[in-house]
Design a protein around this motif. Structure first.
Motif, PDB file in Angstrom:
ATOM      1  N   THR A   1       0.542   5.080  -1.531  1.00 22.18           N
ATOM      2  CA  THR A   1      -0.850   5.515  -1.663  1.00 22.18           C
ATOM      3  C   THR A   1      -1.770   4.753  -0.720  1.00 22.18           C
ATOM      4  O   THR A   1      -2.688   5.331  -0.130  1.00 22.18           O
ATOM      5  CB  THR A   1      -1.334   5.298  -3.118  1.00 22.18           C
ATOM      6  OG1 THR A   1      -0.441   5.945  -4.013  1.00 22.18           O
ATOM      7  CG2 THR A   1      -2.733   5.839  -3.308  1.00 22.18           C
ATOM      8  N   ILE A   2      -1.522   3.446  -0.583  1.00 22.55           N
ATOM      9  CA  ILE A   2      -2.371   2.568   0.225  1.00 22.55           C
ATOM     10  C   ILE A   2      -1.476   1.863   1.250  1.00 22.55           C
ATOM     11  O   ILE A   2      -0.737   0.936   0.876  1.00 22.55           O
ATOM     12  CB  ILE A   2      -3.092   1.524  -0.652  1.00 22.55           C
ATOM     13  CG1 ILE A   2      -3.871   2.211  -1.782  1.00 22.55           C
ATOM     14  CG2 ILE A   2      -4.011   0.654   0.188  1.00 22.55           C
ATOM     15  CD1 ILE A   2      -4.459   1.244  -2.799  1.00 22.55           C
ATOM     16  N   PRO A   3      -1.490   2.268   2.527  1.00 22.18           N
ATOM     17  CA  PRO A   3      -0.643   1.621   3.533  1.00 22.18           C
ATOM     18  C   PRO A   3      -0.985   0.137   3.664  1.00 22.18           C
ATOM     19  O   PRO A   3      -2.155  -0.234   3.830  1.00 22.18           O
ATOM     20  CB  PRO A   3      -0.978   2.383   4.824  1.00 22.18           C
ATOM     21  CG  PRO A   3      -1.533   3.689   4.360  1.00 22.18           C
ATOM     22  CD  PRO A   3      -2.251   3.393   3.077  1.00 22.18           C
ATOM     23  N   ILE A   4       0.043  -0.744   3.583  1.00 24.52           N
ATOM     24  CA  ILE A   4      -0.150  -2.197   3.647  1.00 24.52           C
ATOM     25  C   ILE A   4       0.959  -2.792   4.508  1.00 24.52           C
ATOM     26  O   ILE A   4       2.142  -2.637   4.191  1.00 24.52           O
ATOM     27  CB  ILE A   4      -0.126  -2.822   2.241  1.00 24.52           C
ATOM     28  CG1 ILE A   4      -1.223  -2.238   1.354  1.00 24.52           C
ATOM     29  CG2 ILE A   4      -0.290  -4.347   2.322  1.00 24.52           C
ATOM     30  CD1 ILE A   4      -1.159  -2.689  -0.088  1.00 24.52           C
ATOM     31  N   SER A   5       0.602  -3.501   5.594  1.00 21.06           N
ATOM     32  CA  SER A   5       1.571  -4.155   6.466  1.00 21.06           C
ATOM     33  C   SER A   5       1.940  -5.528   5.895  1.00 21.06           C
ATOM     34  O   SER A   5       1.358  -5.990   4.901  1.00 21.06           O
ATOM     35  CB  SER A   5       0.994  -4.335   7.862  1.00 21.06           C
ATOM     36  OG  SER A   5      -0.071  -5.272   7.841  1.00 21.06           O
ATOM     37  N   ASN A   6       2.904  -6.210   6.547  1.00 21.78           N
ATOM     38  CA  ASN A   6       3.276  -7.561   6.126  1.00 21.78           C
ATOM     39  C   ASN A   6       2.074  -8.495   6.175  1.00 21.78           C
ATOM     40  O   ASN A   6       1.836  -9.282   5.258  1.00 21.78           O
ATOM     41  CB  ASN A   6       4.390  -8.119   7.028  1.00 21.78           C
ATOM     42  CG  ASN A   6       5.756  -7.573   6.675  1.00 21.78           C
ATOM     43  OD1 ASN A   6       6.032  -7.301   5.512  1.00 21.78           O
ATOM     44  ND2 ASN A   6       6.611  -7.408   7.672  1.00 21.78           N
ATOM     45  N   ARG A   7       1.332  -8.428   7.284  1.00 20.96           N
ATOM     46  CA  ARG A   7       0.163  -9.297   7.399  1.00 20.96           C
ATOM     47  C   ARG A   7      -0.873  -8.938   6.334  1.00 20.96           C
ATOM     48  O   ARG A   7      -1.460  -9.824   5.702  1.00 20.96           O
ATOM     49  CB  ARG A   7      -0.447  -9.184   8.797  1.00 20.96           C
ATOM     50  CG  ARG A   7      -1.647 -10.106   9.006  1.00 20.96           C
ATOM     51  CD  ARG A   7      -2.176  -9.987  10.410  1.00 20.96           C
ATOM     52  NE  ARG A   7      -1.266 -10.580  11.376  1.00 20.96           N
ATOM     53  CZ  ARG A   7      -1.255 -11.887  11.672  1.00 20.96           C
ATOM     54  NH1 ARG A   7      -2.090 -12.719  11.060  1.00 20.96           N
ATOM     55  NH2 ARG A   7      -0.431 -12.361  12.569  1.00 20.96           N
ATOM     56  N   GLN A   8      -1.119  -7.652   6.110  1.00 26.54           N
ATOM     57  CA  GLN A   8      -2.075  -7.248   5.086  1.00 26.54           C
ATOM     58  C   GLN A   8      -1.606  -7.655   3.693  1.00 26.54           C
ATOM     59  O   GLN A   8      -2.429  -8.021   2.849  1.00 26.54           O
ATOM     60  CB  GLN A   8      -2.299  -5.739   5.137  1.00 26.54           C
ATOM     61  CG  GLN A   8      -3.165  -5.278   6.288  1.00 26.54           C
ATOM     62  CD  GLN A   8      -3.327  -3.775   6.305  1.00 26.54           C
ATOM     63  OE1 GLN A   8      -2.364  -3.026   6.128  1.00 26.54           O
ATOM     64  NE2 GLN A   8      -4.550  -3.313   6.509  1.00 26.54           N
ATOM     65  N   PHE A   9      -0.300  -7.616   3.451  1.00 22.65           N
ATOM     66  CA  PHE A   9       0.217  -8.040   2.153  1.00 22.65           C
ATOM     67  C   PHE A   9      -0.118  -9.501   1.882  1.00 22.65           C
ATOM     68  O   PHE A   9      -0.336  -9.896   0.735  1.00 22.65           O
ATOM     69  CB  PHE A   9       1.732  -7.839   2.101  1.00 22.65           C
ATOM     70  CG  PHE A   9       2.362  -8.286   0.799  1.00 22.65           C
ATOM     71  CD1 PHE A   9       2.211  -7.543  -0.358  1.00 22.65           C
ATOM     72  CD2 PHE A   9       3.102  -9.455   0.738  1.00 22.65           C
ATOM     73  CE1 PHE A   9       2.780  -7.954  -1.555  1.00 22.65           C
ATOM     74  CE2 PHE A   9       3.678  -9.877  -0.449  1.00 22.65           C
ATOM     75  CZ  PHE A   9       3.518  -9.119  -1.597  1.00 22.65           C
ATOM     76  N   SER A  10      -0.165 -10.305   2.942  1.00 27.86           N
ATOM     77  CA  SER A  10      -0.499 -11.723   2.757  1.00 27.86           C
ATOM     78  C   SER A  10      -1.973 -11.922   2.436  1.00 27.86           C
ATOM     79  O   SER A  10      -2.348 -12.944   1.865  1.00 27.86           O
ATOM     80  CB  SER A  10      -0.133 -12.529   4.010  1.00 27.86           C
ATOM     81  OG  SER A  10      -1.007 -12.237   5.088  1.00 27.86           O
ATOM     82  N   TYR A  11      -2.845 -10.937   2.769  1.00 25.41           N
ATOM     83  CA  TYR A  11      -4.280 -11.107   2.543  1.00 25.41           C
ATOM     84  C   TYR A  11      -4.660 -11.088   1.054  1.00 25.41           C
ATOM     85  O   TYR A  11      -5.362 -11.997   0.591  1.00 25.41           O
ATOM     86  CB  TYR A  11      -5.079 -10.046   3.305  1.00 25.41           C
ATOM     87  CG  TYR A  11      -5.051 -10.196   4.806  1.00 25.41           C
ATOM     88  CD1 TYR A  11      -4.718 -11.404   5.404  1.00 25.41           C
ATOM     89  CD2 TYR A  11      -5.355  -9.122   5.628  1.00 25.41           C
ATOM     90  CE1 TYR A  11      -4.676 -11.541   6.778  1.00 25.41           C
ATOM     91  CE2 TYR A  11      -5.323  -9.252   7.018  1.00 25.41           C
ATOM     92  CZ  TYR A  11      -4.974 -10.464   7.582  1.00 25.41           C
ATOM     93  OH  TYR A  11      -4.942 -10.592   8.945  1.00 25.41           O
ATOM     94  N   PRO A  12      -4.261 -10.072   0.278  1.00 28.41           N
ATOM     95  CA  PRO A  12      -4.629 -10.117  -1.141  1.00 28.41           C
ATOM     96  C   PRO A  12      -3.984 -11.278  -1.890  1.00 28.41           C
ATOM     97  O   PRO A  12      -4.614 -11.870  -2.765  1.00 28.41           O
ATOM     98  CB  PRO A  12      -4.146  -8.762  -1.687  1.00 28.41           C
ATOM     99  CG  PRO A  12      -3.184  -8.251  -0.696  1.00 28.41           C
ATOM    100  CD  PRO A  12      -3.599  -8.805   0.615  1.00 28.41           C
TER     101      PRO A  12
END
Length: 417
Positions: free
Chosen positions: A40-51
């Motif tokens: 539903t919400i595209p999330i990259s490896n780097r983005q996964f580290s943000y939340p």
């Protein structure tokens, strides 16, 4: 039915253990459900580290703020406010329609959960005598494993039957039910079992952040927690993703096998606290009982370096050993503020220690995401995290001094300096 004093103190330990279990269930919902969320919400490896980093950053700041709040409001009211906040924040993740709201919800969740362990340490300091505290903290810390073990199969079942949004609504609802249980059951208790004098407790309340941070023992334990939690939060938050990305697991496989290392962590929490208490009962000093158990916990953490070199079954076993030792270490190191400081400063000091750990998790989480996106493998990360506990333990041996209760004259000397 009226409980005896002994039954009451351990009932409250169980009550707090349940809260810690809920907190770790809540923080595992995103890593376990990430594959479903990414549809539903595209999330990259780097983005996964943000939340996850936003969670840990807020968690770190509110570890200090929550600890101070608890020292001012008392355990009962302070923990009530903290749990309501994080339960609502957890449910908010289920409303996310994009990456930004997910990030904000994790930030708010971290703000609430930052007060959980300072509250737990205060309950132990209020109700449990010194020779049983490491056992009590081991039980409380085992709540991290209970929540994590339940997370993988429960989240998987909810995702497959109701969808990923209901995972967060369910988790938030469980937290609010606990608030009712806590409000009905818990009562504050003066530190009658503390080995510190009333004079020490009054002086402890007057200590400022600067005075506490200026103490070698506090700085050493904070740094040790910084190092160990850099490893722990990487293992905790990235294990499901490692199983997805490298070992080819799907959601069902993670639900079936991902719980095993977390179960081992719960056993480690209890065994570490029990072993340190046994050393005390057998005549060892408080200082030796804590440092021997911490050293044994740190000694086996490098096994995680071997994970990329072995089949998946052996990798799960190595993760289990590392999780066992990490949580044995964690329960012991969070007992140290209650060992040293009067109750009036326990929340603040444990908050400082937890702050150090969460900041370590933030920094290494960002490093991990960046390294993976720049072509480095998980093997490099496992080599790094395998050394962190040994560095932390060496710091305690060299700089923490003797683990023993501070007296009024010690506190007067700190204030005069």
């Amino acid at each position: 039915m009226q409980r005896s004093p002994s039954e009451t103190q351990w009932y409250f330990v169980v009550l707090v253990t349940a809260a810690i279990a809920i907190s770790y269930f809540d923080r595992q919902t995103l890593p376990v459900a990430i594959k479903a969320i990414q549809r539903t919400i595209p999330i990259s490896n780097r983005q996964f580290s943000y939340p996850t980093s936003a969670f840990l950053l807020a968690y770190a700041v509110m570890y200090i703020g929550g600890g101070r709040l608890l020292d001012r409001l008392g355990t009962r009211l302070g923990f009530t406010l903290i749990m309501v906040w994080w339960s609502v924040a957890c449910a908010l993740q289920g409303l996310a329609t994009g990456f930004t709201l997910l990030l904000v919800a994790l930030l708010l969740l971290g703000m609430g959960e930052g007060g959980a362990f300072p509250a737990a340490v205060r309950v132990v300091a209020e109700w449990i005598e010194p020779e049983k505290r490491s056992t009590a903290m081991g039980i409380v810390n085992a709540g991290t494993a209970v929540g994590s073990v339940l997370a993988a199969p429960t989240v998987t079942r909810i995702v497959l039957t109701l969808g990923w949004r209901w995972v967060f609504f369910f988790a938030g609802g469980v937290g609010l039910v606990w608030v009712i249980w806590w409000g009905i059951s818990y009562r504050n208790k003066g530190p009658a079992v503390s080995s510190n004098t009333l004079d020490a407790r009054v002086l402890g309340e007057q200590l400022t952040f600067a005075e506490l941070i200026g103490m070698n023992s506090v700085r050493a334990v904070v740094f040790a927690k910084f190092m160990s939690d850099s490893a722990w939060y990487f293992l905790l938050l990235w294990l499901p993703k490692y199983l997805y990305d490298v070992r080819g697991f799907d959601v069902k496989h993670v639900g079936a096998y991902g719980w095993i290392p977390y179960a081992a962590s719960g056993v480690g929490s209890f065994v570490g606290g029990w072993y340190s208490s046994r050393l005390l009962r057998n005549g060892r000093s408080l200082d030796a009982a804590r440092k021997i158990a911490l050293g044994l916990s740190a000694a086996f953490m490098p096994v995680v370096m071997l994970v990329p070199l072995v089949p998946v079954q052996a990798a799960i076993l190595l993760f289990s050993v590392a999780f066992f030792c990490q949580q044995s270490w964690s329960g012991l190191i969070m007992t140290v503020p209650a060992d040293i400081f009067p109750l009036s400063a326990v929340g603040t000091v444990s908050g400082l220690v937890g702050f150090g750990g969460a900041i370590g998790g933030v920094i290494f989480g960002l490093v991990a995401g960046g390294l993976l996106d720049h072509g480095f493998g998980y093997g490099t990360l496992f080599v790094l995290v395998g050394t962190f506990h040994l560095i932390g333990y060496t710091t305690i041996l060299l700089f923490a001094g003797k683990i023993q209760p501070l007296r009024a004259d010690n506190l007067r000397e700190i204030e005069s300096q």
